[in-house]
Write a protein that holds these residues in place. Structure first.
Motif, PDB file in Angstrom:
ATOM      1  N   GLN A 164      -4.404  11.144  -5.008  1.00  0.00           N
ATOM      2  CA  GLN A 164      -3.478  10.013  -5.067  1.00  0.00           C
ATOM      3  C   GLN A 164      -3.147   9.582  -3.645  1.00  0.00           C
ATOM      4  O   GLN A 164      -2.848  10.407  -2.789  1.00  0.00           O
ATOM      5  N   LEU A 165      -3.199   8.271  -3.428  1.00  0.00           N
ATOM      6  CA  LEU A 165      -2.801   7.698  -2.153  1.00  0.00           C
ATOM      7  C   LEU A 165      -1.513   6.915  -2.385  1.00  0.00           C
ATOM      8  O   LEU A 165      -1.485   6.023  -3.241  1.00  0.00           O
ATOM      9  N   VAL A 166      -0.481   7.230  -1.631  1.00  0.00           N
ATOM     10  CA  VAL A 166       0.807   6.578  -1.818  1.00  0.00           C
ATOM     11  C   VAL A 166       1.235   5.941  -0.503  1.00  0.00           C
ATOM     12  O   VAL A 166       1.446   6.635   0.498  1.00  0.00           O
ATOM     13  N   GLU A 167       1.367   4.609  -0.549  1.00  0.00           N
ATOM     14  CA  GLU A 167       1.775   3.864   0.631  1.00  0.00           C
ATOM     15  C   GLU A 167       3.292   3.745   0.692  1.00  0.00           C
ATOM     16  O   GLU A 167       3.970   3.739  -0.347  1.00  0.00           O
ATOM     17  N   SER A 168       3.789   3.586   1.908  1.00  0.00           N
ATOM     18  CA  SER A 168       5.216   3.332   2.112  1.00  0.00           C
ATOM     19  C   SER A 168       5.370   2.593   3.441  1.00  0.00           C
ATOM     20  O   SER A 168       4.430   2.509   4.233  1.00  0.00           O
ATOM     21  N   GLY A 169       6.566   2.059   3.649  1.00  0.00           N
ATOM     22  CA  GLY A 169       6.850   1.408   4.918  1.00  0.00           C
ATOM     23  C   GLY A 169       6.820  -0.105   4.885  1.00  0.00           C
ATOM     24  O   GLY A 169       7.142  -0.755   5.885  1.00  0.00           O
ATOM     25  N   GLY A 170       6.436  -0.664   3.763  1.00  0.00           N
ATOM     26  CA  GLY A 170       6.437  -2.112   3.671  1.00  0.00           C
ATOM     27  C   GLY A 170       7.857  -2.653   3.613  1.00  0.00           C
ATOM     28  O   GLY A 170       8.821  -1.909   3.461  1.00  0.00           O
ATOM     29  N   GLY A 171       7.974  -3.971   3.749  1.00  0.00           N
ATOM     30  CA  GLY A 171       9.293  -4.586   3.695  1.00  0.00           C
ATOM     31  C   GLY A 171       9.277  -5.965   4.300  1.00  0.00           C
ATOM     32  O   GLY A 171       8.215  -6.577   4.489  1.00  0.00           O
ATOM     33  N   LEU A 172      10.462  -6.431   4.601  1.00  0.00           N
ATOM     34  CA  LEU A 172      10.649  -7.765   5.166  1.00  0.00           C
ATOM     35  C   LEU A 172      10.916  -7.642   6.666  1.00  0.00           C
ATOM     36  O   LEU A 172      11.755  -6.841   7.092  1.00  0.00           O
ATOM     37  N   VAL A 173      10.205  -8.439   7.437  1.00  0.00           N
ATOM     38  CA  VAL A 173      10.381  -8.421   8.887  1.00  0.00           C
ATOM     39  C   VAL A 173      10.248  -9.844   9.401  1.00  0.00           C
ATOM     40  O   VAL A 173       9.549 -10.674   8.801  1.00  0.00           O
ATOM     41  N   GLN A 174      10.930 -10.136  10.490  1.00  0.00           N
ATOM     42  CA  GLN A 174      10.812 -11.457  11.098  1.00  0.00           C
ATOM     43  C   GLN A 174       9.514 -11.555  11.897  1.00  0.00           C
ATOM     44  O   GLN A 174       9.000 -10.547  12.400  1.00  0.00           O
ATOM     45  N   ALA A 175       9.031 -12.760  12.020  1.00  0.00           N
ATOM     46  CA  ALA A 175       7.834 -12.985  12.834  1.00  0.00           C
ATOM     47  C   ALA A 175       8.079 -12.446  14.247  1.00  0.00           C
ATOM     48  O   ALA A 175       9.156 -12.629  14.813  1.00  0.00           O
ATOM     49  N   GLY A 176       7.079 -11.772  14.772  1.00  0.00           N
ATOM     50  CA  GLY A 176       7.208 -11.142  16.079  1.00  0.00           C
ATOM     51  C   GLY A 176       7.656  -9.700  16.014  1.00  0.00           C
ATOM     52  O   GLY A 176       7.580  -8.973  17.007  1.00  0.00           O
ATOM     53  N   GLY A 177       8.107  -9.272  14.841  1.00  0.00           N
ATOM     54  CA  GLY A 177       8.583  -7.912  14.674  1.00  0.00           C
ATOM     55  C   GLY A 177       7.470  -6.927  14.375  1.00  0.00           C
ATOM     56  O   GLY A 177       6.279  -7.281  14.397  1.00  0.00           O
ATOM     57  N   SER A 178       7.879  -5.702  14.076  1.00  0.00           N
ATOM     58  CA  SER A 178       6.931  -4.620  13.841  1.00  0.00           C
ATOM     59  C   SER A 178       7.263  -3.862  12.568  1.00  0.00           C
ATOM     60  O   SER A 178       8.426  -3.810  12.149  1.00  0.00           O
ATOM     61  N   LEU A 179       6.244  -3.282  11.987  1.00  0.00           N
ATOM     62  CA  LEU A 179       6.383  -2.377  10.855  1.00  0.00           C
ATOM     63  C   LEU A 179       5.337  -1.287  10.994  1.00  0.00           C
ATOM     64  O   LEU A 179       4.261  -1.528  11.565  1.00  0.00           O
ATOM     65  N   ARG A 180       5.633  -0.123  10.452  1.00  0.00           N
ATOM     66  CA  ARG A 180       4.634   0.929  10.385  1.00  0.00           C
ATOM     67  C   ARG A 180       4.453   1.351   8.936  1.00  0.00           C
ATOM     68  O   ARG A 180       5.397   1.815   8.297  1.00  0.00           O
ATOM     69  N   LEU A 181       3.265   1.164   8.449  1.00  0.00           N
ATOM     70  CA  LEU A 181       2.921   1.599   7.108  1.00  0.00           C
ATOM     71  C   LEU A 181       2.389   3.025   7.159  1.00  0.00           C
ATOM     72  O   LEU A 181       1.703   3.405   8.109  1.00  0.00           O
ATOM     73  N   SER A 182       2.700   3.775   6.120  1.00  0.00           N
ATOM     74  CA  SER A 182       2.195   5.136   5.981  1.00  0.00           C
ATOM     75  C   SER A 182       1.478   5.262   4.653  1.00  0.00           C
ATOM     76  O   SER A 182       1.819   4.586   3.681  1.00  0.00           O
ATOM     77  N   CYS A 183       0.513   6.133   4.619  1.00  0.00           N
ATOM     78  CA  CYS A 183      -0.209   6.423   3.378  1.00  0.00           C
ATOM     79  C   CYS A 183      -0.469   7.919   3.354  1.00  0.00           C
ATOM     80  O   CYS A 183      -1.206   8.445   4.197  1.00  0.00           O
ATOM     81  N   THR A 184       0.129   8.573   2.387  1.00  0.00           N
ATOM     82  CA  THR A 184      -0.019  10.018   2.259  1.00  0.00           C
ATOM     83  C   THR A 184      -0.867  10.348   1.036  1.00  0.00           C
ATOM     84  O   THR A 184      -0.634   9.808  -0.039  1.00  0.00           O
ATOM     85  N   ALA A 185      -1.828  11.217   1.248  1.00  0.00           N
ATOM     86  CA  ALA A 185      -2.722  11.621   0.175  1.00  0.00           C
ATOM     87  C   ALA A 185      -2.266  12.948  -0.417  1.00  0.00           C
ATOM     88  O   ALA A 185      -1.803  13.837   0.296  1.00  0.00           O
ATOM     89  N   SER A 186      -2.416  13.059  -1.703  1.00  0.00           N
ATOM     90  CA  SER A 186      -2.148  14.318  -2.389  1.00  0.00           C
ATOM     91  C   SER A 186      -3.327  14.652  -3.277  1.00  0.00           C
ATOM     92  O   SER A 186      -4.069  13.773  -3.700  1.00  0.00           O
ATOM     93  N   GLY A 187      -3.513  15.913  -3.527  1.00  0.00           N
ATOM     94  CA  GLY A 187      -4.598  16.335  -4.398  1.00  0.00           C
ATOM     95  C   GLY A 187      -5.746  16.999  -3.662  1.00  0.00           C
ATOM     96  O   GLY A 187      -6.465  17.815  -4.228  1.00  0.00           O
ATOM     97  N   ARG A 188      -5.944  16.608  -2.417  1.00  0.00           N
ATOM     98  CA  ARG A 188      -6.971  17.242  -1.584  1.00  0.00           C
ATOM     99  C   ARG A 188      -6.809  16.727  -0.158  1.00  0.00           C
ATOM    100  O   ARG A 188      -6.161  15.695   0.059  1.00  0.00           O
ATOM    101  N   THR A 189      -7.397  17.408   0.755  1.00  0.00           N
ATOM    102  CA  THR A 189      -7.325  16.954   2.128  1.00  0.00           C
ATOM    103  C   THR A 189      -8.321  15.832   2.379  1.00  0.00           C
ATOM    104  O   THR A 189      -9.426  15.838   1.818  1.00  0.00           O
ATOM    105  N   LEU A 190      -7.910  14.883   3.206  1.00  0.00           N
ATOM    106  CA  LEU A 190      -8.793  13.765   3.539  1.00  0.00           C
ATOM    107  C   LEU A 190      -9.159  13.780   5.013  1.00  0.00           C
ATOM    108  O   LEU A 190      -9.510  12.756   5.586  1.00  0.00           O
ATOM    109  N   SER A 191      -9.085  14.937   5.622  1.00  0.00           N
ATOM    110  CA  SER A 191      -9.361  15.032   7.055  1.00  0.00           C
ATOM    111  C   SER A 191     -10.807  14.695   7.400  1.00  0.00           C
ATOM    112  O   SER A 191     -11.097  14.326   8.535  1.00  0.00           O
TER     113      SER A 191
END
Length: 125
Positions: free
Chosen positions: A3-30
């Motif tokens: 399972q891949l689960v994203e987080s970190g999305g949202g509302l931001v003003q133009a020129g701003g920054s966001l960091r999205l994360s995606c964490t995997a479960s069930g096995r390693t994806l290294s």
């Protein structure tokens, strides 16, 4: 099952920054290619960025090159997308992807066999 689960999305003003994360479960994806796609309303889903497991070589769509950075933390089984200088045209649902394939183009959807559910990014002008 992975399972891949994203987080970190949202509302931001133009020129701003966001960091999205995606964490995997069930096995390693290294040892997997990991990346991000996005889909804006009424448009096709498009490639954003990908990172190979070896040497962590990264690839970016021209539209985000110089503004977005993909990275990964194998200890946390997580891939990140740091998005800076956001523009209204960056608004989309962002999908985390992963693949064990060793041949093919990392910028095509068919290369990936693991997909997250997506996280919404909204950029106000």
């Amino acid at each position: 099952q992975v399972q891949l689960v994203e987080s970190g999305g949202g509302l931001v003003q133009a020129g701003g920054s966001l960091r999205l994360s995606c964490t995997a479960s069930g096995r390693t994806l290294s040892s997997s290619v990991m990346g991000w796609f996005r889909q804006a309303p009424g448009k096709e889903r498009v490639f954003v960025a990908a990172q190979l497991p070896t040497f962590r070589r990264s690839y970016y769509a021209d539209a985000v090159k110089g503004r977005f950075t993909i990275s990964r933390d194998n200890a946390k089984n997580t891939v990140y997308l740091q998005m800076n200088s956001l523009k209204p045209e960056d608004a989309a649902v962002y999908y985390c992807v992963a693949s064990d394939y060793t041949a093919g183009s990392v910028s095509t959807e068919t290369f990936y066999h693991m997909w997250g559910q997506g996280t919404q990014v909204t950029v106000s002008s």
